[in-house]
Every structure is written in C-alpha cells, then in structure tokens.
Design a protein around this motif. Structure first.
Motif, PDB file in Angstrom:
ATOM      1  N   TYR A  15       0.831  -1.204   0.000  1.00 54.95           N
ATOM      2  CA  TYR A  15       0.000   0.000   0.000  1.00 54.95           C
ATOM      3  C   TYR A  15       0.865   1.254   0.000  1.00 54.95           C
ATOM      4  O   TYR A  15       1.883   1.310   0.682  1.00 54.95           O
ATOM      5  CB  TYR A  15      -0.932   0.024   1.210  1.00 54.95           C
ATOM      6  CG  TYR A  15      -1.931  -1.097   1.203  1.00 54.95           C
ATOM      7  CD1 TYR A  15      -3.012  -1.076   0.338  1.00 54.95           C
ATOM      8  CD2 TYR A  15      -1.789  -2.187   2.045  1.00 54.95           C
ATOM      9  CE1 TYR A  15      -3.922  -2.116   0.300  1.00 54.95           C
ATOM     10  CE2 TYR A  15      -2.699  -3.227   2.032  1.00 54.95           C
ATOM     11  CZ  TYR A  15      -3.764  -3.190   1.151  1.00 54.95           C
ATOM     12  OH  TYR A  15      -4.668  -4.222   1.121  1.00 54.95           O
ATOM     13  N   THR A  17       0.654   5.860  -0.567  1.00 56.50           N
ATOM     14  CA  THR A  17      -0.069   7.113  -0.759  1.00 56.50           C
ATOM     15  C   THR A  17       0.585   7.815  -1.935  1.00 56.50           C
ATOM     16  O   THR A  17       1.814   7.809  -2.048  1.00 56.50           O
ATOM     17  CB  THR A  17       0.023   8.003   0.495  1.00 56.50           C
ATOM     18  OG1 THR A  17      -0.712   7.383   1.549  1.00 56.50           O
ATOM     19  CG2 THR A  17      -0.541   9.394   0.237  1.00 56.50           C
ATOM     20  N   GLN A  18      -0.219   8.377  -2.823  1.00 52.31           N
ATOM     21  CA  GLN A  18       0.326   9.121  -3.949  1.00 52.31           C
ATOM     22  C   GLN A  18      -0.255  10.531  -3.971  1.00 52.31           C
ATOM     23  O   GLN A  18      -1.444  10.725  -3.704  1.00 52.31           O
ATOM     24  CB  GLN A  18       0.028   8.433  -5.275  1.00 52.31           C
ATOM     25  CG  GLN A  18       0.793   7.153  -5.461  1.00 52.31           C
ATOM     26  CD  GLN A  18       0.627   6.568  -6.859  1.00 52.31           C
ATOM     27  OE1 GLN A  18      -0.342   6.838  -7.563  1.00 52.31           O
ATOM     28  NE2 GLN A  18       1.591   5.759  -7.250  1.00 52.31           N
ATOM     29  N   THR A  29      -4.294  13.999  -3.362  1.00 57.17           N
ATOM     30  CA  THR A  29      -3.635  13.002  -2.529  1.00 57.17           C
ATOM     31  C   THR A  29      -4.570  11.810  -2.382  1.00 57.17           C
ATOM     32  O   THR A  29      -5.734  11.968  -2.000  1.00 57.17           O
ATOM     33  CB  THR A  29      -3.294  13.570  -1.146  1.00 57.17           C
ATOM     34  OG1 THR A  29      -2.445  14.708  -1.321  1.00 57.17           O
ATOM     35  CG2 THR A  29      -2.582  12.534  -0.292  1.00 57.17           C
ATOM     36  N   ILE A  30      -4.053  10.623  -2.676  1.00 53.31           N
ATOM     37  CA  ILE A  30      -4.850   9.400  -2.589  1.00 53.31           C
ATOM     38  C   ILE A  30      -4.119   8.440  -1.656  1.00 53.31           C
ATOM     39  O   ILE A  30      -2.972   8.077  -1.901  1.00 53.31           O
ATOM     40  CB  ILE A  30      -5.051   8.765  -3.974  1.00 53.31           C
ATOM     41  CG1 ILE A  30      -5.704   9.779  -4.917  1.00 53.31           C
ATOM     42  CG2 ILE A  30      -5.893   7.498  -3.859  1.00 53.31           C
ATOM     43  CD1 ILE A  30      -5.712   9.369  -6.361  1.00 53.31           C
ATOM     44  N   HIS A  31      -4.807   8.030  -0.591  1.00 53.77           N
ATOM     45  CA  HIS A  31      -4.248   7.129   0.405  1.00 53.77           C
ATOM     46  C   HIS A  31      -4.727   5.697   0.154  1.00 53.77           C
ATOM     47  O   HIS A  31      -5.807   5.488  -0.386  1.00 53.77           O
ATOM     48  CB  HIS A  31      -4.683   7.546   1.813  1.00 53.77           C
ATOM     49  CG  HIS A  31      -4.274   8.938   2.174  1.00 53.77           C
ATOM     50  ND1 HIS A  31      -3.019   9.237   2.621  1.00 53.77           N
ATOM     51  CD2 HIS A  31      -4.958  10.104   2.141  1.00 53.77           C
ATOM     52  CE1 HIS A  31      -2.934  10.530   2.862  1.00 53.77           C
ATOM     53  NE2 HIS A  31      -4.111  11.092   2.565  1.00 53.77           N
ATOM     54  N   GLY A  32      -3.920   4.725   0.566  1.00 53.09           N
ATOM     55  CA  GLY A  32      -4.346   3.336   0.552  1.00 53.09           C
ATOM     56  C   GLY A  32      -4.400   2.694  -0.814  1.00 53.09           C
ATOM     57  O   GLY A  32      -5.214   1.803  -1.057  1.00 53.09           O
ATOM     58  N   CYS A  48      -8.153   0.951  -4.173  1.00 52.07           N
ATOM     59  CA  CYS A  48      -7.719   1.395  -2.852  1.00 52.07           C
ATOM     60  C   CYS A  48      -8.238   0.432  -1.786  1.00 52.07           C
ATOM     61  O   CYS A  48      -9.167  -0.336  -2.030  1.00 52.07           O
ATOM     62  CB  CYS A  48      -8.238   2.798  -2.572  1.00 52.07           C
ATOM     63  SG  CYS A  48      -7.575   4.038  -3.699  1.00 52.07           S
ATOM     64  N   LYS A  49      -7.634   0.524  -0.596  1.00 51.07           N
ATOM     65  CA  LYS A  49      -8.040  -0.313   0.540  1.00 51.07           C
ATOM     66  C   LYS A  49      -9.533  -0.211   0.818  1.00 51.07           C
ATOM     67  O   LYS A  49     -10.159  -1.190   1.207  1.00 51.07           O
ATOM     68  CB  LYS A  49      -7.326   0.137   1.820  1.00 51.07           C
ATOM     69  CG  LYS A  49      -5.918  -0.246   1.961  1.00 51.07           C
ATOM     70  CD  LYS A  49      -5.468   0.168   3.369  1.00 51.07           C
ATOM     71  CE  LYS A  49      -4.008   0.416   3.444  1.00 51.07           C
ATOM     72  NZ  LYS A  49      -3.579   0.811   4.799  1.00 51.07           N
ATOM     73  N   THR A  66       5.179   9.310  -4.512  1.00 51.09           N
ATOM     74  CA  THR A  66       4.728   8.075  -3.896  1.00 51.09           C
ATOM     75  C   THR A  66       5.390   7.899  -2.533  1.00 51.09           C
ATOM     76  O   THR A  66       6.594   8.071  -2.413  1.00 51.09           O
ATOM     77  CB  THR A  66       5.071   6.867  -4.805  1.00 51.09           C
ATOM     78  OG1 THR A  66       4.446   7.062  -6.079  1.00 51.09           O
ATOM     79  CG2 THR A  66       4.574   5.569  -4.209  1.00 51.09           C
ATOM     80  N   GLU A  69       3.243   3.162   2.734  1.00 57.70           N
ATOM     81  CA  GLU A  69       2.394   3.126   3.927  1.00 57.70           C
ATOM     82  C   GLU A  69       2.743   1.893   4.735  1.00 57.70           C
ATOM     83  O   GLU A  69       3.040   0.841   4.179  1.00 57.70           O
ATOM     84  CB  GLU A  69       0.918   3.067   3.547  1.00 57.70           C
ATOM     85  CG  GLU A  69       0.381   4.303   2.919  1.00 57.70           C
ATOM     86  CD  GLU A  69      -1.119   4.226   2.661  1.00 57.70           C
ATOM     87  OE1 GLU A  69      -1.769   3.236   3.054  1.00 57.70           O
ATOM     88  OE2 GLU A  69      -1.636   5.177   2.056  1.00 57.70           O
TER      89      GLU A  69
END
Length: 71
Positions: A15, A17-18, A29-32, A48-49, A66, A69
C-alpha cells in the motif's frame, strides 16, 4: 489478451499514498493504493483499501509522488 505492465511502485510495498500533480497546478492526494492493482495505459487504474477504483488520465499528469504506507 491483456499484458500486465507491472508498475515499479509495487516495489514500495503493498500500500502507498500518492500525490498526483496535474497540469494547471491541481494536486490530489490518494491514500491506501493497492500497488498490485495498478494498471498503466491511457488511463492508469488502481484500487484502494476502501474499495474505490480510481482512473487517472495520464495526459493530464505532470508528476506523481509516492510514499510507502505501513500495513
């Protein structure tokens, strides 16, 4: 037949974050992001998660940051 173009991002772990920097100065910003789901093409696609699937038009992107996580 579909060819899997492996993203080098999966070397960072499962996993990430970008931060995607778009032409014109916008950032998202995109997490997971699940790195094993990244598919490149005209639109880069990934899951994503939390179950979201995201598609990004590569023509509109200047740079992607990038960050790994912890799981």
């Amino acid at each position: 037949m579909k060819t899997n173009l492996l993203s080098s991002v999966n070397k960072e772990g499962q996993y990430v974050t970008q931060i995607i920097h778009f032409k014109g100065g916008d950032r998202k910003t995109i997490h997971g992001i699940d790195t094993v789901t990244i598919e490149t093409g005209k639109f880069t696609k990934f899951n994503c998660k939390d179950g979201r699937m995201i598609m990004v038009n590569d023509d509109n992107v200047n740079m992607i940051e990038t960050f790994k996580e912890e799981v």
